[in-house]
Design an enzyme around this catalytic site. Structure first.
Site, PDB file in Angstrom:
ATOM      1  N   ALA A  16      -7.412  -8.218   4.558  1.00 26.26           N
ATOM      2  CA  ALA A  16      -7.739  -6.902   5.120  1.00 26.26           C
ATOM      3  C   ALA A  16      -7.852  -5.902   3.980  1.00 26.26           C
ATOM      4  CB  ALA A  16      -6.681  -6.456   6.124  1.00 26.26           C
ATOM      5  N   PHE A  17      -8.557  -4.811   4.232  1.00 26.54           N
ATOM      6  CA  PHE A  17      -8.837  -3.880   3.137  1.00 26.54           C
ATOM      7  C   PHE A  17      -7.577  -3.226   2.590  1.00 26.54           C
ATOM      8  CE2 PHE A  17      -8.829   0.782   3.283  1.00 26.54           C
ATOM      9  CZ  PHE A  17      -8.286   1.032   4.528  1.00 26.54           C
ATOM     10  N   LYS A  18      -6.493  -3.272   3.357  1.00 24.71           N
ATOM     11  CA  LYS A  18      -5.257  -2.649   2.874  1.00 24.71           C
ATOM     12  C   LYS A  18      -4.737  -3.297   1.596  1.00 24.71           C
ATOM     13  CE  LYS A  18      -4.072  -0.245   7.017  1.00 24.71           C
ATOM     14  NZ  LYS A  18      -5.330  -0.550   7.755  1.00 24.71           N
ATOM     15  N   ASP A  19      -5.156  -4.525   1.330  1.00 18.09           N
ATOM     16  CA  ASP A  19      -4.783  -5.160   0.056  1.00 18.09           C
ATOM     17  C   ASP A  19      -5.273  -4.363  -1.154  1.00 18.09           C
ATOM     18  OD1 ASP A  19      -3.498  -7.406   1.139  1.00 18.09           O
ATOM     19  OD2 ASP A  19      -5.378  -8.536   1.290  1.00 18.09           O
ATOM     20  N   LEU A  75      -2.497  -1.861  -1.444  1.00 22.72           N
ATOM     21  CA  LEU A  75      -1.114  -2.350  -1.443  1.00 22.72           C
ATOM     22  C   LEU A  75      -0.850  -3.423  -2.498  1.00 22.72           C
ATOM     23  CD1 LEU A  75      -0.345  -2.104   2.344  1.00 22.72           C
ATOM     24  CD2 LEU A  75       0.944  -1.018   0.495  1.00 22.72           C
TER      25      LEU A  75
END
Ligand SMILES: *Cc1c(COP(=O)(O)O)cnc(C)c1O
Length: 502
Positions: free
Chosen positions: A113-116, A119
């Site tokens: 997911a793009f949150k990687d 994060l």
């Protein structure tokens, strides 16, 4: 470069301080005092790799970090191993139907997911920032998650020195794949726990822990300092600016854009307004973005705001097939309004107070007009999302996830309304294999009881391969099965501090 708060004048903090604090004491969000215009550096920047570009951009904002520290953060975060390729993002042209659209795949990281993108690097920013501000302490990251954030934070903080991470998720509120991703999490410094209840229970439990002074003191005795990894932290926003620069230069290198004055539009499937705000900040630094197209699912509080200037959360909340956008308070909008109001702290403080007490605020004609000039808002319900996934596969041979499909559909609405065929980057924020059942249903497959069976059917029909890290979940050992009641979350934190990490 120093940082100010959106809600109070005279706050002045360094980059490392704002990364440690996350949010200003009076509740405002931190923003840089200025945005440098980088246009003159574009010829040089267009020749940089993603990592070089990241270092260059971070050095503009992290003024109390040394170049070596910035470089170390970038090299540890965006490795070819973690992102399964040399460059961490991919720009895929989908121009068969005559549209000038390019999908910016932001989901090649460890959790798909793009949150990687943010994060994976935040833990490195944070540990270095802590060393400068509280050298004796370790950070205890607490997260309440409705799915993607928890797993991405766990992977980001896994085995990072001087950090511990504890993630709470609602027992009946995440997808089977998301639950499995968290329950099988590896790492020495991690802990995952279900909360009996829904996402609100988990989130309000974590908020209570953050403000519990007794608990805070008990943890401090053990050398631990509470910290959060949520999307209002400047350390999460900053990394997202990089890929808009990268996309612009990638299109320039491909000859789609011929000069550094040529415009680009962006479409972003939006929840908390972080990702699209990063595009706006890239524009403030010189990237010529024509229109910011803000795509909402059935929770269309943002697209309504763009049309009316009234932000109104007093409405029904829908649980949709794009759960990471199921949100009624888009926190990062505060930063946009701060910029568009001419940095009016007082106005922001009163709007946010109105939102908290009455559930709405209205920004007035002048700002509303500015918003409309820059942004286009559109929304897409679950039925439309599903038909878009099917059409994308049929017409363009591309399998997309529900969040990305919302963006593609709103782009179609934008084209129909404006006829504006400027080359357009559409943010693709998750792998379709994270949402096997809704994607299968959309493309007309029978939904399988077993997620991994469903996954294989999807591979067959689309001719694509599921990410290895998702396939591997079926073989992984389940490590975390604990369930606590909401009122016991604080005790659970102490229990972890003593027995697991002591
Ligand atoms: C978090 C998330 C979004 C929304 O991003 P915001 O920055 O909150 O607007 C969209 N898609 C996916 C898959 C996400 O995980």
């Amino acid at each position: 470069m120093e940082y100010q708060s959106t809600r109070a004048p005279f706050v002045k903090l360094s980059a490392s301080q704002v990364i440690v604090k996350g949010i200003s004491d009076e509740g405002g969000l931190f923003v840089p005092e200025t945005f440098p215009d980088l246009s003159l550096s574009f010829p040089k920047m267009a020749e940089m790799s993603y990592r070089e570009l990241a270092k260059f951009l971070f050095s503009q904002f992290l003024s109390d970090f040394t170049p070596e520290e910035i470089s170390d953060c970038v090299e540890k975060a965006y490795t070819a191993e973690k992102f399964d390729d040399e460059e961490p993002v991919r720009l895929v042209p989908l121009t068969k139907t005559g549209e000038q659209k390019y999908l910016l795949e932001l989901w090649h990281g460890p959790t798909c997911a793009f949150k990687d993108m943010a994060l994976q690097i935040l833990p490195h920013f944070l540990t270095k920032a802590l060393k400068k501000n509280a050298p004796e302490k370790e950070a205890l990251i607490l997260v309440a998650t409705s799915g993607d954030t928890g797993k991405a934070a766990l992977e980001g903080f896994r085995n990072v020195d001087d950090t511990k991470i504890l993630v709470f998720y609602p027992q009946n509120g995440v997808s089977p794949m998301q639950q499995l991703q968290m329950q099988t999490q590896e790492g020495e410094n991690v802990m995952v726990c279900a909360v009996a209840g829904n996402f609100d229970d988990a989130q309000s439990g974590v908020k209570n822990i953050f403000t519990d002074q007794v608990l805070k003191a008990q943890l401090e005795k053990r050398g631990l300092l509470f910290s959060s990894a949520n999307s209002i932290n400047w350390g999460r926003l900053l990394p997202q600016i990089v890929y808009y620069f990268y996309s612009y230069f990638e299109l320039y290198r491909k000859g789609v854009l011929r000069t550094f004055g040529d415009k680009l539009n962006v479409v972003v499937p939006t929840g908390n307004f972080g990702n699209i705000l990063a595009a706006y900040y890239a524009c403030r630094m010189g990237i010529p973005i024509g229109r910011f197209i803000c795509a909402s699912n059935a929770n269309r509080v943002l697209s309504d705001f763009i049309h009316t200037g009234l932000y109104d959360r007093r409405r029904e909340f829908y649980t949709t097939t794009s759960p990471s956008m199921d949100i009624l308070i888009s926190s990062n909008l505060e930063r946009l309004l701060f910029a568009l109001s001419g940095e009016n702290h007082q106005a922001l403080a009163s709007w946010m107070a109105e939102l908290a007490s009455n559930g709405y605020y209205e920004v007035g004609k002048e700002i509303s007009e500015k918003v409309k000039m820059l942004f286009f808002g559109g929304s897409c319900d679950d039925a439309r999302t599903a038909s878009t996934i099917r059409q994308m596969l049929e017409k363009e041979g591309y399998l997309c996830d529900p969040h990305t499909a919302v963006a593609v559909e709103v782009y179609r609405q934008y084209l129909a309304e404006t006829g504006d065929h400027t080359p357009t980057v559409i943010a693709s924020t998750a792998s379709p294999y994270k949402f096997v059942s809704s994607v299968s249903q959309a493309v007309g497959l029978q939904v399988q009881e077993d997620e991994f069976q469903g996954l294989m059917e999807l591979e067959k029909i689309s001719g694509t391969k599921a990410p290895a890290q998702i396939k591997a979940l079926s073989e992984k050992e389940i490590r975390f099965t604990e369930i606590v009641k909401k009122q016991n979350m604080g005790d659970f934190v102490l229990h972890c501090a003593d027995s697991l990490w002591g």
